[in-house]
Design a protein around this motif. Structure first.
Motif, PDB file in Angstrom:
ATOM      1  N   ARG A 163     -14.816   1.519  20.818  1.00 36.12           N
ATOM      2  CA  ARG A 163     -13.572   2.292  21.049  1.00 36.12           C
ATOM      3  C   ARG A 163     -13.040   3.068  19.569  1.00 36.12           C
ATOM      4  O   ARG A 163     -13.078   1.951  18.039  1.00 36.12           O
ATOM      5  CB  ARG A 163     -12.265   0.466  20.592  1.00 36.12           C
ATOM      6  CG  ARG A 163     -11.073   1.678  21.294  1.00 36.12           C
ATOM      7  CD  ARG A 163     -10.089   0.497  21.511  1.00 36.12           C
ATOM      8  NE  ARG A 163     -10.463  -0.567  22.775  1.00 36.12           N
ATOM      9  CZ  ARG A 163      -9.927   0.090  24.110  1.00 36.12           C
ATOM     10  NH1 ARG A 163      -9.142   0.403  24.404  1.00 36.12           N
ATOM     11  NH2 ARG A 163     -10.391  -0.420  24.697  1.00 36.12           N
ATOM     12  N   PRO A 164     -11.880   3.874  19.384  1.00 37.64           N
ATOM     13  CA  PRO A 164     -12.147   4.932  17.867  1.00 37.64           C
ATOM     14  C   PRO A 164     -11.479   4.202  17.230  1.00 37.64           C
ATOM     15  O   PRO A 164     -10.514   3.139  17.979  1.00 37.64           O
ATOM     16  CB  PRO A 164     -11.844   6.032  18.289  1.00 37.64           C
ATOM     17  CG  PRO A 164     -12.207   6.433  19.969  1.00 37.64           C
ATOM     18  CD  PRO A 164     -12.246   4.868  20.188  1.00 37.64           C
ATOM     19  N   VAL A 165     -11.090   3.995  16.016  1.00 36.45           N
ATOM     20  CA  VAL A 165      -9.877   3.114  15.607  1.00 36.45           C
ATOM     21  C   VAL A 165      -8.545   4.299  15.661  1.00 36.45           C
ATOM     22  O   VAL A 165      -8.655   5.599  15.120  1.00 36.45           O
ATOM     23  CB  VAL A 165     -10.108   2.947  13.515  1.00 36.45           C
ATOM     24  CG1 VAL A 165      -9.217   3.450  13.121  1.00 36.45           C
ATOM     25  CG2 VAL A 165     -10.806   2.300  13.691  1.00 36.45           C
ATOM     26  N   GLU A 166      -7.606   3.318  15.809  1.00 44.40           N
ATOM     27  CA  GLU A 166      -6.140   4.339  15.590  1.00 44.40           C
ATOM     28  C   GLU A 166      -5.743   4.281  13.947  1.00 44.40           C
ATOM     29  O   GLU A 166      -5.377   2.955  13.927  1.00 44.40           O
ATOM     30  CB  GLU A 166      -5.984   3.658  16.887  1.00 44.40           C
ATOM     31  CG  GLU A 166      -6.178   4.025  18.446  1.00 44.40           C
ATOM     32  CD  GLU A 166      -5.305   3.617  19.490  1.00 44.40           C
ATOM     33  OE1 GLU A 166      -4.135   3.490  19.400  1.00 44.40           O
ATOM     34  OE2 GLU A 166      -6.554   3.239  20.559  1.00 44.40           O
ATOM     35  N   ILE A 167      -5.376   5.284  13.521  1.00 42.46           N
ATOM     36  CA  ILE A 167      -4.474   5.740  12.547  1.00 42.46           C
ATOM     37  C   ILE A 167      -2.612   5.591  12.941  1.00 42.46           C
ATOM     38  O   ILE A 167      -2.830   6.858  13.367  1.00 42.46           O
ATOM     39  CB  ILE A 167      -4.775   6.433  11.805  1.00 42.46           C
ATOM     40  CG1 ILE A 167      -6.134   6.147  11.963  1.00 42.46           C
ATOM     41  CG2 ILE A 167      -3.939   6.932  10.057  1.00 42.46           C
ATOM     42  CD1 ILE A 167      -6.967   5.136  11.510  1.00 42.46           C
ATOM     43  N   SER A 168      -2.299   4.602  12.523  1.00 40.57           N
ATOM     44  CA  SER A 168      -0.803   5.294  13.437  1.00 40.57           C
ATOM     45  C   SER A 168       0.147   5.587  11.597  1.00 40.57           C
ATOM     46  O   SER A 168      -0.800   5.519  10.699  1.00 40.57           O
ATOM     47  CB  SER A 168       0.098   4.012  13.091  1.00 40.57           C
ATOM     48  OG  SER A 168       0.267   3.036  12.924  1.00 40.57           O
ATOM     49  N   ALA A 169       1.231   6.053  11.943  1.00 42.23           N
ATOM     50  CA  ALA A 169       2.098   6.600  10.800  1.00 42.23           C
ATOM     51  C   ALA A 169       2.167   5.160   9.539  1.00 42.23           C
ATOM     52  O   ALA A 169       2.301   5.967   7.986  1.00 42.23           O
ATOM     53  CB  ALA A 169       3.378   7.641  11.120  1.00 42.23           C
ATOM     54  N   ASP A 170       2.316   4.338   9.814  1.00 43.88           N
ATOM     55  CA  ASP A 170       2.518   3.263   8.950  1.00 43.88           C
ATOM     56  C   ASP A 170       1.032   2.459   8.848  1.00 43.88           C
ATOM     57  O   ASP A 170       1.141   1.350   7.785  1.00 43.88           O
ATOM     58  CB  ASP A 170       3.309   2.278   9.099  1.00 43.88           C
ATOM     59  CG  ASP A 170       3.666   1.496  10.886  1.00 43.88           C
ATOM     60  OD1 ASP A 170       2.826   1.918  11.465  1.00 43.88           O
ATOM     61  OD2 ASP A 170       3.992   0.806  11.087  1.00 43.88           O
ATOM     62  N   PRO A 209       6.545   9.807   3.055  1.00 42.77           N
ATOM     63  CA  PRO A 209       6.594   9.399   5.034  1.00 42.77           C
ATOM     64  C   PRO A 209       5.963  11.061   5.299  1.00 42.77           C
ATOM     65  O   PRO A 209       4.663  10.511   6.453  1.00 42.77           O
ATOM     66  CB  PRO A 209       7.709   9.558   5.046  1.00 42.77           C
ATOM     67  CG  PRO A 209       8.890   8.648   3.999  1.00 42.77           C
ATOM     68  CD  PRO A 209       8.259   9.191   2.753  1.00 42.77           C
ATOM     69  N   ALA A 210       5.591  11.876   4.639  1.00 42.65           N
ATOM     70  CA  ALA A 210       5.203  12.781   5.425  1.00 42.65           C
ATOM     71  C   ALA A 210       3.961  12.664   5.498  1.00 42.65           C
ATOM     72  O   ALA A 210       2.727  13.351   5.937  1.00 42.65           O
ATOM     73  CB  ALA A 210       5.455  14.866   4.429  1.00 42.65           C
ATOM     74  N   ILE A 211       2.531  11.969   4.754  1.00 47.61           N
ATOM     75  CA  ILE A 211       1.425  11.990   4.172  1.00 47.61           C
ATOM     76  C   ILE A 211       0.750  10.613   5.035  1.00 47.61           C
ATOM     77  O   ILE A 211       0.109  11.353   6.193  1.00 47.61           O
ATOM     78  CB  ILE A 211       0.903  11.449   2.196  1.00 47.61           C
ATOM     79  CG1 ILE A 211       1.920  12.333   1.091  1.00 47.61           C
ATOM     80  CG2 ILE A 211      -0.036  10.811   2.326  1.00 47.61           C
ATOM     81  CD1 ILE A 211       1.198  11.964   0.346  1.00 47.61           C
ATOM     82  N   GLY A 212       2.127  10.219   5.339  1.00 47.36           N
ATOM     83  CA  GLY A 212       1.334   9.116   6.111  1.00 47.36           C
ATOM     84  C   GLY A 212       1.306   9.494   7.762  1.00 47.36           C
ATOM     85  O   GLY A 212       0.671   8.934   8.685  1.00 47.36           O
ATOM     86  N   GLU A 213       2.648  10.756   8.565  1.00 49.31           N
ATOM     87  CA  GLU A 213       2.274  11.362   9.950  1.00 49.31           C
ATOM     88  C   GLU A 213       1.282  11.994   9.355  1.00 49.31           C
ATOM     89  O   GLU A 213       0.882  12.233  10.254  1.00 49.31           O
ATOM     90  CB  GLU A 213       3.976  12.069   9.240  1.00 49.31           C
ATOM     91  CG  GLU A 213       5.058  10.907   9.339  1.00 49.31           C
ATOM     92  CD  GLU A 213       6.413  12.221   9.597  1.00 49.31           C
ATOM     93  OE1 GLU A 213       6.506  13.306   8.949  1.00 49.31           O
ATOM     94  OE2 GLU A 213       7.554  11.292   9.270  1.00 49.31           O
ATOM     95  N   GLU A 271      -1.562  12.377  12.387  1.00 45.87           N
ATOM     96  CA  GLU A 271      -1.970  13.583  12.855  1.00 45.87           C
ATOM     97  C   GLU A 271      -3.726  13.613  12.925  1.00 45.87           C
ATOM     98  O   GLU A 271      -4.411  13.866  13.994  1.00 45.87           O
ATOM     99  CB  GLU A 271      -1.176  14.336  12.303  1.00 45.87           C
ATOM    100  CG  GLU A 271      -1.518  15.517  13.298  1.00 45.87           C
ATOM    101  CD  GLU A 271      -0.365  16.680  12.429  1.00 45.87           C
ATOM    102  OE1 GLU A 271      -0.929  18.068  12.625  1.00 45.87           O
ATOM    103  OE2 GLU A 271       0.494  16.902  12.122  1.00 45.87           O
ATOM    104  N   VAL A 272      -3.980  13.640  11.967  1.00 47.02           N
ATOM    105  CA  VAL A 272      -6.168  13.379  11.829  1.00 47.02           C
ATOM    106  C   VAL A 272      -6.382  12.271  12.210  1.00 47.02           C
ATOM    107  O   VAL A 272      -7.044  12.713  12.920  1.00 47.02           O
ATOM    108  CB  VAL A 272      -5.777  13.721  10.047  1.00 47.02           C
ATOM    109  CG1 VAL A 272      -6.855  13.966   9.768  1.00 47.02           C
ATOM    110  CG2 VAL A 272      -5.189  14.852   9.435  1.00 47.02           C
ATOM    111  N   SER A 273      -5.903  11.226  12.162  1.00 45.45           N
ATOM    112  CA  SER A 273      -6.433  10.114  13.774  1.00 45.45           C
ATOM    113  C   SER A 273      -7.998  10.339  12.683  1.00 45.45           C
ATOM    114  O   SER A 273      -8.879   9.492  13.955  1.00 45.45           O
ATOM    115  CB  SER A 273      -5.851  10.238  14.497  1.00 45.45           C
ATOM    116  OG  SER A 273      -6.233   8.843  14.972  1.00 45.45           O
ATOM    117  N   ARG A 274      -8.426  10.563  11.320  1.00 46.43           N
ATOM    118  CA  ARG A 274      -9.890  10.150  10.676  1.00 46.43           C
ATOM    119  C   ARG A 274      -9.922  10.004   9.559  1.00 46.43           C
ATOM    120  O   ARG A 274      -8.485   9.641   8.761  1.00 46.43           O
ATOM    121  CB  ARG A 274     -10.539  11.512  11.352  1.00 46.43           C
ATOM    122  CG  ARG A 274     -10.610  12.083  12.683  1.00 46.43           C
ATOM    123  CD  ARG A 274     -11.568  13.338  12.297  1.00 46.43           C
ATOM    124  NE  ARG A 274     -12.625  13.454  12.513  1.00 46.43           N
ATOM    125  CZ  ARG A 274     -13.767  13.787  12.533  1.00 46.43           C
ATOM    126  NH1 ARG A 274     -13.194  15.399  12.255  1.00 46.43           N
ATOM    127  NH2 ARG A 274     -14.932  14.006  12.212  1.00 46.43           N
TER     128      ARG A 274
END
Length: 509
Positions: free
Chosen positions: A116-123, A130-134, A138-141
């Motif tokens: 299962r792919p690792v899911e990356i959340s904003a936090d 915060p913009a970098i986390g978002e 979004e990139v989720s890699r």
């Protein structure tokens, strides 16, 4: 700002394939789990080799433009570590893409035979804004990951392995700090046309059970001219050990390829003094190259920081092992409170199976900054790899404190350059240990130089260490380069490593 190093630059400036080039079974659908085995990695690598290399879409400009200090401030939250609360002794933390790490990779977790792919959340990451986390969500890699395990104390999971950048990875054993690195594959190292840097573009990490003290990582390698499927069986401890197996699928013929590749740093030491004054007697991650030949001879080649690029080849067939060693282990040898070079690991490659004919290649690159990796060592198979012909190989990679010869063979404890007091002739001084307890009157040393004149060789006991010391005096005459060789014997049998060194004009500063 901390200066950029070659270690970071070469790990960050590489291309990878777009996600769409992979088989649909491993698309990055959030939450999708698929059956997995290493055969899937092999099939992906084989299929990928039938397609032209394709570069991925770039990261968002805001991530690519991050300066070094801002990127360093992005940290994966410890409480979000994968498997930290699963009962397993292992946990995984991720590295964010951005800055020089512009080639994001996919990381999948394998549990009960399903990936299962690792899911990356904003936090998931601590970020400066915060913009970098978002953007990261979004990139989720990712840029890579690190493995944690209680390697030093039972109650704390230390970081002990890192996979990040190109096909680079590194590890430590109990009580060590990071130093040299390894690479999945080297291509055209030190060639005039430039080096090609393959990448691990996708990883699968198997979750160990609570009883297991080992973890398995699979990786898909890709580059312009070759793909590959890798499996790492990783065993933390003293030393940490990796069982590496790989199958390469060349798209094109590769005449210069390096297997079991190690990279390190050497600035100066007793055999190669610094140009500028330095309060530290030594500055290096590795002191020398050790080779156990297919015939059983043990070679020791001190490293150097040359004035011009130097490439050395040690011809062999089916080598028993080779590696880079950080042989002095005392703080007084280095006197560096921050870098603690005395705690850096060595690394030893033990080929498994038939590696055939070829040579261990050593590349020494001039450097004036200790943040640069300027040493590369690997096995270069004779004839290279042919297009369309899979090439499977395997080796055990260990990360001990030192590379100690087997049995009662003495090791080279120190090499130094100086001049003979009576006539100012250049002189090499080499100390060996004496585990066999050979009497000084029984010890002789074979000596040779490839150019110039060998003026003398003598052997003396070293009552401080219990070993013995050889002095080799030479006259280079008009030679700009010469190869030296010393091999100690007692009663007709070798009693120490064969010492080799390449002297170049100006290397004595």
């Amino acid at each position: 700002m901390k200066p950029f190093s070659r270690r970071t630059l070469i790990a960050g400036g590489l291309g990878a394939l777009a996600a769409g080039a992979l088989t649909p079974a491993f698309a990055r659908a959030q939450g999708t789990a698929e059956r997995f085995s290493h055969d899937d990695v092999l099939e992906q690598a084989r299929a990928l080799s039938q397609q032209p290399f394709t570069a991925p879409p770039p990261l968002p400009e805001a991530l690519r433009a991050l300066d070094y200090e801002t990127y360093r401030a992005i940290r994966f939250r410890r409480e979000a570590a994968v498997w930290a609360h699963s009962g397993s002794k292992f946990s995984v933390q991720m590295f964010a893409p951005g800055s020089l790490y512009g080639d994001p990779v996919d990381v999948l977790l394998v549990e009960s035979g399903r990936a299962r792919p690792v899911e990356i959340s904003a936090d998931a990451f601590e970020t400066p804004t915060p913009a970098i986390g978002e953007l990261l969500a979004e990139v989720s890699r990712l840029a890579g990951f690190r493995l944690h395990y209680p390697i030093n104390t039972p109650g704390y999971a230390d970081e002990f392995v890192v996979f990040q950048g190109a096909s680079y990875f590194r590890a430590v054993s109990r009580g060590q700090t990071y130093g040299l690195s390894a690479r999945g594959l080297a291509i055209d190292t030190a060639e005039p046309g430039g080096e090609e840097f393959p990448i691990f573009r996708r990883f699968w990490i198997e979750r160990p059970s609570p009883r297991m003290d080992a973890i398995v990582v699979h990786a898909l390698l890709d580059s312009r001219r070759v793909t590959g499927a890798y499996r790492f069986g990783i065993y933390p401890g003293a030393p940490t050990v990796m069982d590496v197996s790989a199958t390469l699928f060349p798209r094109e013929r590769l005449s210069h390829v390096g297997l079991g590749c190690l990279t390190s740093m050497y600035m100066h030491g007793p055999v190669d003094p610094p140009e500028a004054p330095d309060f530290r007697p030594r500055v290096h991650d590795s002191m020398g190259l050790a080779v156990q030949t297919g015939t059983g001879e043990r070679l020791w080649r001190p490293l150097s920081n040359p004035r011009t690029l130097q490439v050395s080849a040690f011809l062999d067939r089916n080598p028993r092992g080779f590696g880079l060693a950080q042989r002095p282990r005392a703080f007084d040898d280095y006197q560096d409170l921050e870098a603690r070079y005395d705690t850096r690991p060595s690394a030893w490659v033990s080929p498994q199976g038939d590696w055939g004919a070829g040579h261990v290649q050593l590349v020494e690159i001039p450097s004036d900054f200790e943040g640069n990796d300027n040493i590369v060592a690997y096995w270069r198979p004779e004839g290279g790899l042919q297009a369309g012909e899979p090439h499977a190989f395997a080796y055990r990679l260990s990360w001990p404190d030192d590379l100690v010869p087997a049995g009662r063979l003495g090791q080279v404890a120190r090499s130094a350059f100086g001049r003979r007091l009576t006539d100012n002739r250049p002189q090499m001084v080499v100390d060996w240990t004496n585990p066999a307890g050979a009497r000084i009157e029984d010890i002789s040393v074979e000596a040779s130089v490839s150019a110039g004149l060998l003026l003398g060789r003598t052997v003396a006991p070293n009552p401080v260490t219990g070993g013995y010391r050889a002095y080799l005096t030479f006259d280079p005459q008009n030679a700009s380069l010469l190869e030296m060789r010393l091999r100690p014997f007692a009663s007709g049998a070798p009693i120490g490593e064969t010492w080799l060194y390449r002297w170049t004009r100006g290397s004595d500063r």
